[in-house]
Write a protein that holds these residues in place. Structure first.
Motif, PDB file in Angstrom:
ATOM      1  N   GLN A  71       0.836  -1.216   0.000  1.00 60.10           N
ATOM      2  CA  GLN A  71       0.000   0.000   0.000  1.00 60.10           C
ATOM      3  C   GLN A  71       0.860   1.251   0.000  1.00 60.10           C
ATOM      4  O   GLN A  71       0.605   2.209  -0.735  1.00 60.10           O
ATOM      5  CB  GLN A  71      -0.897   0.023   1.235  1.00 60.10           C
ATOM      6  N   LEU A  75       0.618   3.945  -2.951  1.00 57.32           N
ATOM      7  CA  LEU A  75       0.033   5.261  -2.661  1.00 57.32           C
ATOM      8  C   LEU A  75       1.075   6.359  -2.513  1.00 57.32           C
ATOM      9  O   LEU A  75       0.773   7.540  -2.708  1.00 57.32           O
ATOM     10  CB  LEU A  75      -0.819   5.168  -1.388  1.00 57.32           C
ATOM     11  N   ASN A  78       0.331   9.778  -1.000  1.00 60.22           N
ATOM     12  CA  ASN A  78      -1.095   9.745  -0.647  1.00 60.22           C
ATOM     13  C   ASN A  78      -1.402   8.770   0.483  1.00 60.22           C
ATOM     14  O   ASN A  78      -2.545   8.679   0.927  1.00 60.22           O
ATOM     15  CB  ASN A  78      -1.927   9.376  -1.881  1.00 60.22           C
ATOM     16  N   LYS A 148      -8.276  -1.514  -1.785  1.00 60.54           N
ATOM     17  CA  LYS A 148      -8.733  -0.125  -1.911  1.00 60.54           C
ATOM     18  C   LYS A 148      -7.640   0.736  -2.545  1.00 60.54           C
ATOM     19  O   LYS A 148      -7.915   1.595  -3.397  1.00 60.54           O
ATOM     20  CB  LYS A 148      -9.109   0.434  -0.550  1.00 60.54           C
ATOM     21  N   ALA A 149      -6.397   0.502  -2.128  1.00 60.55           N
ATOM     22  CA  ALA A 149      -5.277   1.253  -2.687  1.00 60.55           C
ATOM     23  C   ALA A 149      -5.131   0.973  -4.181  1.00 60.55           C
ATOM     24  O   ALA A 149      -4.918   1.893  -4.984  1.00 60.55           O
ATOM     25  CB  ALA A 149      -3.994   0.890  -1.952  1.00 60.55           C
ATOM     26  N   GLU A 152      -7.851   2.808  -6.084  1.00 60.36           N
ATOM     27  CA  GLU A 152      -7.613   4.251  -6.176  1.00 60.36           C
ATOM     28  C   GLU A 152      -6.522   4.571  -7.197  1.00 60.36           C
ATOM     29  O   GLU A 152      -6.649   5.508  -7.991  1.00 60.36           O
ATOM     30  CB  GLU A 152      -7.227   4.801  -4.806  1.00 60.36           C
ATOM     31  N   LYS A 155      -7.800   3.521 -10.717  1.00 67.18           N
ATOM     32  CA  LYS A 155      -9.114   4.085 -11.048  1.00 67.18           C
ATOM     33  C   LYS A 155     -10.113   3.019 -11.477  1.00 67.18           C
ATOM     34  O   LYS A 155     -10.814   3.149 -12.485  1.00 67.18           O
ATOM     35  CB  LYS A 155      -8.994   5.143 -12.151  1.00 67.18           C
ATOM     36  N   PHE A 158     -13.845  -0.806  -6.728  1.00 62.22           N
ATOM     37  CA  PHE A 158     -13.323  -1.588  -5.602  1.00 62.22           C
ATOM     38  C   PHE A 158     -13.763  -3.045  -5.708  1.00 62.22           C
ATOM     39  O   PHE A 158     -12.975  -3.966  -5.496  1.00 62.22           O
ATOM     40  CB  PHE A 158     -13.810  -0.993  -4.276  1.00 62.22           C
ATOM     41  N   ASN A 309     -15.457   2.250  -1.425  1.00 63.40           N
ATOM     42  CA  ASN A 309     -15.418   2.383  -2.880  1.00 63.40           C
ATOM     43  C   ASN A 309     -15.746   3.815  -3.270  1.00 63.40           C
ATOM     44  O   ASN A 309     -16.772   4.351  -2.883  1.00 63.40           O
ATOM     45  CB  ASN A 309     -16.440   1.407  -3.480  1.00 63.40           C
ATOM     46  N   PHE A 310     -14.846   4.465  -4.088  1.00 68.14           N
ATOM     47  CA  PHE A 310     -15.084   5.864  -4.412  1.00 68.14           C
ATOM     48  C   PHE A 310     -16.282   6.049  -5.321  1.00 68.14           C
ATOM     49  O   PHE A 310     -16.695   7.158  -5.585  1.00 68.14           O
ATOM     50  CB  PHE A 310     -13.837   6.502  -5.031  1.00 68.14           C
ATOM     51  N   ARG A 311     -16.859   4.957  -5.833  1.00 68.14           N
ATOM     52  CA  ARG A 311     -18.100   5.058  -6.595  1.00 68.14           C
ATOM     53  C   ARG A 311     -19.188   4.255  -5.909  1.00 68.14           C
ATOM     54  O   ARG A 311     -19.917   3.510  -6.541  1.00 68.14           O
ATOM     55  CB  ARG A 311     -17.899   4.544  -8.019  1.00 68.14           C
ATOM     56  N   ASN A 315     -20.743   6.740  -0.481  1.00 70.07           N
ATOM     57  CA  ASN A 315     -20.038   7.952  -0.871  1.00 70.07           C
ATOM     58  C   ASN A 315     -20.926   8.868  -1.715  1.00 70.07           C
ATOM     59  O   ASN A 315     -20.866  10.090  -1.601  1.00 70.07           O
ATOM     60  CB  ASN A 315     -18.768   7.601  -1.648  1.00 70.07           C
TER      61      ASN A 315
END
Length: 453
Positions: A71, A75, A78, A148-149, A152, A155, A158, A309-311, A315
Protein backbone atom coordinates in the motif's frame (compact mmCIF):
# COMPACT_ATOMS: atom_id res chain seq x y z
CA UNK A 1 -14.97 15.84 13.69
CA UNK A 2 -15.84 12.71 15.65
CA UNK A 3 -16.13 12.99 19.42
CA UNK A 4 -14.25 10.72 21.81
CA UNK A 5 -17.49 8.94 22.64
CA UNK A 6 -18.31 8.31 18.99
CA UNK A 7 -14.82 6.94 18.36
CA UNK A 8 -15.19 4.67 21.39
CA UNK A 9 -18.46 3.30 20.01
CA UNK A 10 -17.05 2.83 16.53
CA UNK A 11 -13.89 1.05 17.67
CA UNK A 12 -15.94 -1.16 19.99
CA UNK A 13 -18.03 -2.31 17.04
CA UNK A 14 -14.91 -2.66 14.89
CA UNK A 15 -13.12 -4.92 17.39
CA UNK A 16 -16.28 -6.99 17.71
CA UNK A 17 -16.22 -7.34 13.93
CA UNK A 18 -12.58 -8.50 14.02
CA UNK A 19 -13.51 -11.16 16.58
CA UNK A 20 -16.36 -12.55 14.46
CA UNK A 21 -14.18 -12.39 11.35
CA UNK A 22 -11.44 -14.45 13.02
CA UNK A 23 -13.97 -16.97 14.31
CA UNK A 24 -15.42 -17.27 10.81
CA UNK A 25 -11.95 -17.93 9.35
CA UNK A 26 -11.45 -20.71 11.92
CA UNK A 27 -14.77 -22.42 11.14
CA UNK A 28 -14.15 -22.27 7.38
CA UNK A 29 -10.61 -23.60 7.76
CA UNK A 30 -11.64 -26.39 10.16
CA UNK A 31 -14.17 -27.64 7.62
CA UNK A 32 -11.18 -28.96 5.60
CA UNK A 33 -12.94 -27.85 2.42
CA UNK A 34 -10.50 -25.02 1.85
CA UNK A 35 -10.17 -21.65 3.51
CA UNK A 36 -11.07 -18.13 2.36
CA UNK A 37 -9.16 -16.34 -0.44
CA UNK A 38 -7.48 -13.85 1.91
CA UNK A 39 -6.39 -16.62 4.30
CA UNK A 40 -5.31 -19.37 1.93
CA UNK A 41 -1.69 -18.19 1.43
CA UNK A 42 -0.96 -17.87 5.20
CA UNK A 43 -2.71 -21.22 5.77
CA UNK A 44 -0.59 -23.04 3.16
CA UNK A 45 2.62 -21.60 4.67
CA UNK A 46 1.51 -22.61 8.19
CA UNK A 47 1.35 -26.26 7.05
CA UNK A 48 5.15 -26.29 6.77
CA UNK A 49 5.35 -26.55 10.59
CA UNK A 50 8.91 -25.16 10.61
CA UNK A 51 8.54 -23.75 14.09
CA UNK A 52 5.78 -23.91 16.69
CA UNK A 53 5.67 -20.10 16.74
CA UNK A 54 5.07 -19.88 12.99
CA UNK A 55 1.36 -20.51 13.29
CA UNK A 56 -1.56 -19.74 10.99
CA UNK A 57 -2.01 -16.47 12.87
CA UNK A 58 1.69 -15.59 12.61
CA UNK A 59 1.75 -16.07 8.84
CA UNK A 60 -1.52 -14.09 8.64
CA UNK A 61 0.21 -11.17 10.38
CA UNK A 62 3.29 -11.40 8.14
CA UNK A 63 1.14 -11.59 5.00
CA UNK A 64 -0.95 -8.59 6.05
CA UNK A 65 2.21 -6.64 6.87
CA UNK A 66 3.45 -7.34 3.34
CA UNK A 67 0.17 -5.97 1.97
CA UNK A 68 0.61 -2.85 4.12
CA UNK A 69 4.06 -2.28 2.60
CA UNK A 70 2.58 -2.68 -0.87
CA UNK A 71 0.00 0.00 0.00
CA UNK A 72 2.78 2.41 0.95
CA UNK A 73 4.56 1.70 -2.35
CA UNK A 74 1.36 2.15 -4.38
CA UNK A 75 0.03 5.26 -2.66
CA UNK A 76 3.36 6.95 -1.89
CA UNK A 77 2.64 10.50 -0.71
CA UNK A 78 -1.09 9.74 -0.65
CA UNK A 79 -0.60 7.11 2.04
CA UNK A 80 -2.03 8.50 5.28
CA UNK A 81 -0.01 7.85 8.46
CA UNK A 82 -3.21 6.95 10.30
CA UNK A 83 -3.33 3.80 8.17
CA UNK A 84 -0.33 2.52 10.14
CA UNK A 85 -2.98 1.53 12.68
CA UNK A 86 -3.40 -1.47 10.40
CA UNK A 87 -0.35 -2.96 12.16
CA UNK A 88 -2.23 -3.09 15.47
CA UNK A 89 -5.39 -4.32 13.77
CA UNK A 90 -3.50 -7.03 11.91
CA UNK A 91 -1.79 -8.14 15.11
CA UNK A 92 -5.11 -8.37 16.95
CA UNK A 93 -6.74 -10.25 14.07
CA UNK A 94 -3.82 -12.69 13.83
CA UNK A 95 -3.90 -13.44 17.55
CA UNK A 96 -7.66 -13.97 17.41
CA UNK A 97 -7.25 -16.35 14.44
CA UNK A 98 -4.90 -18.53 16.49
CA UNK A 99 -7.20 -18.38 19.52
CA UNK A 100 -10.22 -19.28 17.36
CA UNK A 101 -8.30 -22.14 15.72
CA UNK A 102 -7.38 -23.45 19.19
CA UNK A 103 -10.95 -23.43 20.49
CA UNK A 104 -12.35 -25.04 17.31
CA UNK A 105 -9.76 -27.82 17.19
CA UNK A 106 -12.30 -30.30 18.58
CA UNK A 107 -14.87 -29.90 15.79
CA UNK A 108 -15.99 -33.31 14.56
CA UNK A 109 -15.87 -33.90 10.80
CA UNK A 110 -17.43 -37.30 10.26
CA UNK A 111 -19.67 -36.33 7.37
CA UNK A 112 -19.32 -34.16 4.27
CA UNK A 113 -22.62 -32.40 5.01
CA UNK A 114 -21.24 -31.41 8.40
CA UNK A 115 -18.15 -29.97 6.74
CA UNK A 116 -20.39 -27.91 4.43
CA UNK A 117 -22.35 -26.73 7.47
CA UNK A 118 -19.15 -25.52 9.16
CA UNK A 119 -18.23 -23.64 6.00
CA UNK A 120 -21.62 -21.91 5.84
CA UNK A 121 -21.49 -21.05 9.57
CA UNK A 122 -18.02 -19.63 9.02
CA UNK A 123 -19.27 -17.54 6.09
CA UNK A 124 -22.08 -16.11 8.24
CA UNK A 125 -19.66 -15.26 11.05
CA UNK A 126 -17.21 -13.66 8.62
CA UNK A 127 -19.99 -11.72 6.90
CA UNK A 128 -21.24 -10.35 10.22
CA UNK A 129 -17.68 -9.40 11.17
CA UNK A 130 -17.17 -7.66 7.83
CA UNK A 131 -20.44 -5.73 8.28
CA UNK A 132 -19.44 -4.56 11.76
CA UNK A 133 -16.06 -3.39 10.45
CA UNK A 134 -17.62 -1.60 7.49
CA UNK A 135 -20.31 0.16 9.53
CA UNK A 136 -17.75 1.19 12.19
CA UNK A 137 -15.81 2.99 9.42
CA UNK A 138 -12.54 3.58 11.30
CA UNK A 139 -9.71 1.43 9.94
CA UNK A 140 -9.59 -1.84 8.02
CA UNK A 141 -7.61 -5.02 7.65
CA UNK A 142 -4.70 -4.80 5.24
CA UNK A 143 -6.30 -7.32 2.86
CA UNK A 144 -9.12 -4.86 2.18
CA UNK A 145 -6.99 -1.71 2.46
CA UNK A 146 -4.62 -3.11 -0.17
CA UNK A 147 -7.49 -3.65 -2.61
CA UNK A 148 -8.73 -0.13 -1.91
CA UNK A 149 -5.28 1.25 -2.69
CA UNK A 150 -5.19 -0.66 -5.99
CA UNK A 151 -8.65 0.65 -6.89
CA UNK A 152 -7.61 4.25 -6.18
CA UNK A 153 -4.31 4.05 -8.07
CA UNK A 154 -5.70 2.34 -11.16
CA UNK A 155 -9.11 4.09 -11.05
CA UNK A 156 -11.10 0.85 -10.99
CA UNK A 157 -14.18 -0.29 -9.08
CA UNK A 158 -13.32 -1.59 -5.60
CA UNK A 159 -15.58 -4.62 -6.06
CA UNK A 160 -13.91 -5.63 -9.33
CA UNK A 161 -10.45 -5.23 -7.79
CA UNK A 162 -11.62 -7.31 -4.84
CA UNK A 163 -12.71 -10.16 -7.09
CA UNK A 164 -9.42 -10.05 -9.01
CA UNK A 165 -7.45 -9.94 -5.76
CA UNK A 166 -9.31 -12.95 -4.33
CA UNK A 167 -8.77 -14.93 -7.52
CA UNK A 168 -5.05 -14.03 -7.59
CA UNK A 169 -4.49 -14.98 -3.94
CA UNK A 170 -6.31 -18.27 -4.46
CA UNK A 171 -4.20 -19.09 -7.53
CA UNK A 172 -0.95 -18.23 -5.72
CA UNK A 173 -1.96 -20.43 -2.76
CA UNK A 174 -2.74 -23.35 -5.09
CA UNK A 175 0.59 -23.06 -6.94
CA UNK A 176 2.52 -22.59 -3.68
CA UNK A 177 0.83 -25.62 -2.12
CA UNK A 178 1.60 -27.81 -5.13
CA UNK A 179 5.25 -26.70 -5.10
CA UNK A 180 5.67 -27.39 -1.38
CA UNK A 181 3.51 -30.48 -0.90
CA UNK A 182 2.87 -31.77 -4.43
CA UNK A 183 -0.85 -31.46 -3.75
CA UNK A 184 -3.40 -28.70 -3.31
CA UNK A 185 -4.08 -27.63 0.29
CA UNK A 186 -6.35 -24.86 1.51
CA UNK A 187 -8.06 -24.36 -1.84
CA UNK A 188 -11.20 -26.39 -2.43
CA UNK A 189 -14.90 -25.94 -2.89
CA UNK A 190 -15.07 -24.17 0.47
CA UNK A 191 -12.97 -21.34 -1.01
CA UNK A 192 -15.51 -20.83 -3.79
CA UNK A 193 -18.40 -21.05 -1.30
CA UNK A 194 -16.73 -18.32 0.78
CA UNK A 195 -16.37 -16.05 -2.25
CA UNK A 196 -20.01 -16.54 -3.22
CA UNK A 197 -21.60 -16.29 0.24
CA UNK A 198 -19.64 -13.74 2.30
CA UNK A 199 -20.45 -10.76 0.05
CA UNK A 200 -24.25 -11.19 -0.21
CA UNK A 201 -24.62 -12.19 3.47
CA UNK A 202 -22.54 -9.18 4.51
CA UNK A 203 -24.79 -6.99 2.37
CA UNK A 204 -27.83 -8.46 4.16
CA UNK A 205 -26.36 -7.65 7.59
CA UNK A 206 -25.12 -4.18 6.67
CA UNK A 207 -28.48 -3.14 5.22
CA UNK A 208 -30.01 -3.93 8.62
CA UNK A 209 -27.34 -2.17 10.66
CA UNK A 210 -28.00 1.40 9.59
CA UNK A 211 -29.32 2.09 13.09
CA UNK A 212 -25.65 2.10 14.09
CA UNK A 213 -25.05 5.41 12.28
CA UNK A 214 -27.64 7.09 14.52
CA UNK A 215 -26.20 5.32 17.58
CA UNK A 216 -22.70 6.60 16.74
CA UNK A 217 -23.84 10.17 16.19
CA UNK A 218 -25.99 10.40 19.34
CA UNK A 219 -23.55 11.42 22.06
CA UNK A 220 -26.18 12.40 24.61
CA UNK A 221 -26.35 16.11 23.78
CA UNK A 222 -29.65 17.88 24.30
CA UNK A 223 -32.04 17.41 21.39
CA UNK A 224 -34.87 19.83 20.68
CA UNK A 225 -38.18 19.48 18.93
CA UNK A 226 -39.01 22.42 16.71
CA UNK A 227 -42.15 24.31 15.79
CA UNK A 228 -41.62 26.03 12.49
CA UNK A 229 -42.34 29.72 12.24
CA UNK A 230 -39.88 31.20 9.80
CA UNK A 231 -38.15 34.42 10.79
CA UNK A 232 -38.39 37.29 8.36
CA UNK A 233 -35.12 38.08 6.63
CA UNK A 234 -33.70 34.63 7.33
CA UNK A 235 -32.94 31.88 4.86
CA UNK A 236 -35.96 29.97 3.48
CA UNK A 237 -35.47 26.39 2.36
CA UNK A 238 -38.36 24.12 1.40
CA UNK A 239 -37.99 20.37 0.89
CA UNK A 240 -40.65 18.48 -1.03
CA UNK A 241 -40.95 14.70 -0.88
CA UNK A 242 -43.76 12.98 -2.72
CA UNK A 243 -45.40 9.72 -3.74
CA UNK A 244 -44.81 8.69 -7.34
CA UNK A 245 -47.36 10.38 -9.58
CA UNK A 246 -48.60 12.85 -6.95
CA UNK A 247 -47.12 15.84 -8.75
CA UNK A 248 -44.47 16.79 -6.21
CA UNK A 249 -42.04 17.91 -8.89
CA UNK A 250 -44.69 19.99 -10.68
CA UNK A 251 -45.74 21.63 -7.41
CA UNK A 252 -42.10 22.39 -6.59
CA UNK A 253 -41.59 24.16 -9.94
CA UNK A 254 -44.78 26.19 -9.66
CA UNK A 255 -44.07 27.18 -6.04
CA UNK A 256 -40.52 28.22 -6.96
CA UNK A 257 -41.95 30.56 -9.61
CA UNK A 258 -44.39 32.04 -7.11
CA UNK A 259 -41.67 32.67 -4.51
CA UNK A 260 -39.01 33.63 -7.10
CA UNK A 261 -36.48 31.16 -5.73
CA UNK A 262 -34.57 28.34 -7.52
CA UNK A 263 -35.62 24.70 -7.37
CA UNK A 264 -33.18 21.79 -7.25
CA UNK A 265 -34.41 18.45 -8.47
CA UNK A 266 -32.62 16.68 -11.32
CA UNK A 267 -30.18 19.61 -11.24
CA UNK A 268 -28.63 17.89 -8.25
CA UNK A 269 -27.34 15.08 -10.49
CA UNK A 270 -24.81 17.37 -12.22
CA UNK A 271 -23.85 19.03 -8.94
CA UNK A 272 -23.28 15.73 -7.12
CA UNK A 273 -21.35 14.26 -10.05
CA UNK A 274 -19.07 17.31 -10.16
CA UNK A 275 -18.58 17.52 -6.40
CA UNK A 276 -17.85 13.81 -5.91
CA UNK A 277 -15.98 13.28 -9.21
CA UNK A 278 -18.52 10.61 -10.18
CA UNK A 279 -19.43 9.84 -13.78
CA UNK A 280 -22.73 11.60 -14.49
CA UNK A 281 -24.24 8.34 -15.76
CA UNK A 282 -23.36 6.61 -12.46
CA UNK A 283 -25.17 9.30 -10.46
CA UNK A 284 -28.16 9.26 -12.80
CA UNK A 285 -28.52 5.47 -12.72
CA UNK A 286 -28.24 5.21 -8.95
CA UNK A 287 -30.13 8.37 -8.05
CA UNK A 288 -32.49 7.61 -5.13
CA UNK A 289 -32.54 3.85 -5.68
CA UNK A 290 -30.57 0.81 -4.61
CA UNK A 291 -29.58 -2.13 -6.77
CA UNK A 292 -32.57 -4.26 -7.73
CA UNK A 293 -30.70 -6.87 -9.76
CA UNK A 294 -28.99 -9.52 -7.60
CA UNK A 295 -26.26 -10.24 -10.16
CA UNK A 296 -25.50 -6.53 -10.58
CA UNK A 297 -25.43 -6.05 -6.83
CA UNK A 298 -23.00 -8.93 -6.35
CA UNK A 299 -20.61 -7.87 -9.12
CA UNK A 300 -20.61 -4.14 -8.37
CA UNK A 301 -20.92 -4.12 -4.59
CA UNK A 302 -19.22 -7.42 -3.70
CA UNK A 303 -18.51 -7.84 0.03
CA UNK A 304 -20.55 -4.69 0.57
CA UNK A 305 -17.55 -2.46 1.28
CA UNK A 306 -19.75 0.45 0.28
CA UNK A 307 -17.90 3.17 2.16
CA UNK A 308 -14.52 2.07 0.78
CA UNK A 309 -15.42 2.38 -2.88
CA UNK A 310 -15.08 5.86 -4.41
CA UNK A 311 -18.10 5.06 -6.60
CA UNK A 312 -20.25 3.54 -3.87
CA UNK A 313 -23.76 4.23 -2.65
CA UNK A 314 -22.50 5.52 0.70
CA UNK A 315 -20.04 7.95 -0.87
CA UNK A 316 -22.68 9.02 -3.37
CA UNK A 317 -25.17 9.66 -0.56
CA UNK A 318 -22.59 11.53 1.55
CA UNK A 319 -21.70 13.76 -1.39
CA UNK A 320 -25.39 14.38 -2.00
CA UNK A 321 -25.79 15.42 1.66
CA UNK A 322 -22.87 17.85 1.35
CA UNK A 323 -24.35 19.47 -1.76
CA UNK A 324 -27.81 19.82 -0.18
CA UNK A 325 -26.38 21.27 3.05
CA UNK A 326 -24.33 23.84 1.13
CA UNK A 327 -27.34 24.89 -0.95
CA UNK A 328 -29.40 25.37 2.20
CA UNK A 329 -26.71 27.58 3.71
CA UNK A 330 -26.10 29.87 0.75
CA UNK A 331 -29.53 30.60 -0.79
CA UNK A 332 -33.30 30.42 -0.53
CA UNK A 333 -34.42 27.41 -2.53
CA UNK A 334 -36.69 24.39 -2.94
CA UNK A 335 -35.10 20.94 -2.89
CA UNK A 336 -37.02 17.97 -4.25
CA UNK A 337 -36.49 14.47 -2.79
CA UNK A 338 -32.97 13.09 -2.19
CA UNK A 339 -33.76 12.58 1.53
CA UNK A 340 -33.45 16.37 1.83
CA UNK A 341 -35.88 16.58 4.76
CA UNK A 342 -33.63 14.17 6.67
CA UNK A 343 -30.38 15.86 5.61
CA UNK A 344 -31.68 19.26 6.79
CA UNK A 345 -33.53 17.93 9.84
CA UNK A 346 -31.43 20.05 12.23
CA UNK A 347 -31.32 23.18 10.08
CA UNK A 348 -33.36 26.23 11.12
CA UNK A 349 -35.92 27.78 8.80
CA UNK A 350 -36.52 24.64 6.76
CA UNK A 351 -40.07 23.71 5.79
CA UNK A 352 -40.48 20.00 5.05
CA UNK A 353 -43.49 19.07 2.91
CA UNK A 354 -44.81 15.66 1.90
CA UNK A 355 -47.15 15.48 -1.13
CA UNK A 356 -49.54 12.58 -1.72
CA UNK A 357 -52.52 12.02 -4.04
CA UNK A 358 -55.30 9.52 -4.61
CA UNK A 359 -54.62 6.48 -6.77
CA UNK A 360 -56.61 7.61 -9.80
CA UNK A 361 -54.84 10.96 -10.05
CA UNK A 362 -51.47 9.28 -9.64
CA UNK A 363 -52.23 6.80 -12.43
CA UNK A 364 -53.45 9.56 -14.71
CA UNK A 365 -50.29 11.58 -14.08
CA UNK A 366 -47.99 8.63 -14.86
CA UNK A 367 -49.93 7.66 -18.00
CA UNK A 368 -49.77 11.20 -19.34
CA UNK A 369 -46.13 11.83 -18.44
CA UNK A 370 -44.64 8.57 -19.74
CA UNK A 371 -47.21 7.79 -22.48
CA UNK A 372 -47.99 4.37 -21.00
CA UNK A 373 -51.15 2.37 -20.31
CA UNK A 374 -52.83 1.88 -16.94
CA UNK A 375 -51.13 -1.43 -16.05
CA UNK A 376 -47.72 -0.04 -16.93
CA UNK A 377 -48.48 3.02 -14.79
CA UNK A 378 -49.47 0.82 -11.85
CA UNK A 379 -46.20 -1.10 -12.10
CA UNK A 380 -44.17 2.10 -12.42
CA UNK A 381 -45.79 3.63 -9.34
CA UNK A 382 -45.18 0.52 -7.27
CA UNK A 383 -41.57 0.29 -8.44
CA UNK A 384 -40.77 3.97 -7.83
CA UNK A 385 -42.35 4.02 -4.37
CA UNK A 386 -40.57 0.78 -3.49
CA UNK A 387 -37.20 2.16 -4.65
CA UNK A 388 -37.69 5.36 -2.66
CA UNK A 389 -38.74 3.47 0.45
CA UNK A 390 -35.71 1.14 0.34
CA UNK A 391 -33.30 4.01 -0.39
CA UNK A 392 -34.67 6.23 2.38
CA UNK A 393 -34.75 3.40 4.93
CA UNK A 394 -31.24 2.26 4.02
CA UNK A 395 -29.59 5.64 4.59
CA UNK A 396 -31.76 7.23 7.29
CA UNK A 397 -33.21 4.32 9.26
CA UNK A 398 -36.59 6.09 9.04
CA UNK A 399 -39.64 5.29 6.92
CA UNK A 400 -40.00 7.99 4.25
CA UNK A 401 -43.77 8.35 4.80
CA UNK A 402 -43.41 8.97 8.55
CA UNK A 403 -45.45 12.15 9.06
CA UNK A 404 -43.39 13.16 12.11
CA UNK A 405 -40.47 13.97 9.78
CA UNK A 406 -42.49 16.60 7.88
CA UNK A 407 -44.04 19.90 8.92
CA UNK A 408 -46.90 19.50 6.46
CA UNK A 409 -48.46 16.58 4.59
CA UNK A 410 -50.87 17.53 1.81
CA UNK A 411 -53.02 15.64 -0.71
CA UNK A 412 -52.63 17.32 -4.12
CA UNK A 413 -55.88 15.69 -5.29
CA UNK A 414 -57.82 17.89 -2.88
CA UNK A 415 -57.01 21.27 -4.47
CA UNK A 416 -55.14 20.31 -7.64
CA UNK A 417 -51.57 21.35 -8.38
CA UNK A 418 -52.22 25.08 -8.69
CA UNK A 419 -54.51 25.16 -5.65
CA UNK A 420 -51.90 23.29 -3.61
CA UNK A 421 -49.24 25.79 -4.70
CA UNK A 422 -51.46 28.75 -3.76
CA UNK A 423 -52.05 27.24 -0.31
CA UNK A 424 -48.34 26.61 0.26
CA UNK A 425 -47.45 30.13 -0.90
CA UNK A 426 -49.88 31.65 1.62
CA UNK A 427 -48.49 29.42 4.37
CA UNK A 428 -44.89 30.44 3.65
CA UNK A 429 -45.61 34.16 3.39
CA UNK A 430 -47.84 34.26 6.48
CA UNK A 431 -45.55 32.28 8.76
CA UNK A 432 -42.21 33.77 7.74
CA UNK A 433 -41.79 34.80 11.38
CA UNK A 434 -39.92 32.84 14.06
CA UNK A 435 -38.55 29.46 15.17
CA UNK A 436 -39.32 28.20 18.67
CA UNK A 437 -37.39 25.44 20.37
CA UNK A 438 -39.96 23.91 22.64
CA UNK A 439 -38.63 21.03 24.74
CA UNK A 440 -35.69 18.84 25.62
CA UNK A 441 -36.30 15.21 24.71
CA UNK A 442 -33.22 13.48 26.17
CA UNK A 443 -30.41 14.04 28.61
CA UNK A 444 -26.70 13.34 28.48
CA UNK A 445 -25.94 9.67 28.87
CA UNK A 446 -23.52 8.26 31.43
CA UNK A 447 -20.97 7.54 28.67
CA UNK A 448 -21.24 11.10 27.33
CA UNK A 449 -20.52 12.51 30.80
CA UNK A 450 -17.63 10.09 31.23
CA UNK A 451 -15.96 11.13 27.97
CA UNK A 452 -16.53 14.81 28.68
CA UNK A 453 -14.17 14.57 31.67
Amino acid sequence: MRSKLELFKRYSMFFGGILFNALGVAFITRSMLGTGPTSCIPYVLSLLEINKFLTFGTFTFLFNTLLLLLQIILLRKNFKPVQLLQIAVNLLFSVLVDVAMFFTRGLVLDHYILALLYTVVGCILRAFGVSCSVVADVVMLSTEAFVKAVAEVFKKEFSICKLVSDATMTAIAAVLSFMLFEKINGVREGTLITVLLVGPISKFFTNRMDFAHHYFEMDGEFVYEQKLKLQEGKRLVITITSLAGSGGRVIARLLAEKLSIPVYDKELIDMVASRGHFPKLFVKNHNEKLYSNIAESFLLENYNFNNLNFRSYRNLFNTQCDVISELAEKEDCIIVGHCSNYVLRNSPNVLNIFVSANEEDRLEYMQHKYRINRKQAERKIRRQDHDTERYYQHFTGIHWRDSSTYHLTIDSSLLGYQGTVDLLEKLVRKHYLDVDKVKVVNRKSFLAKLFDK
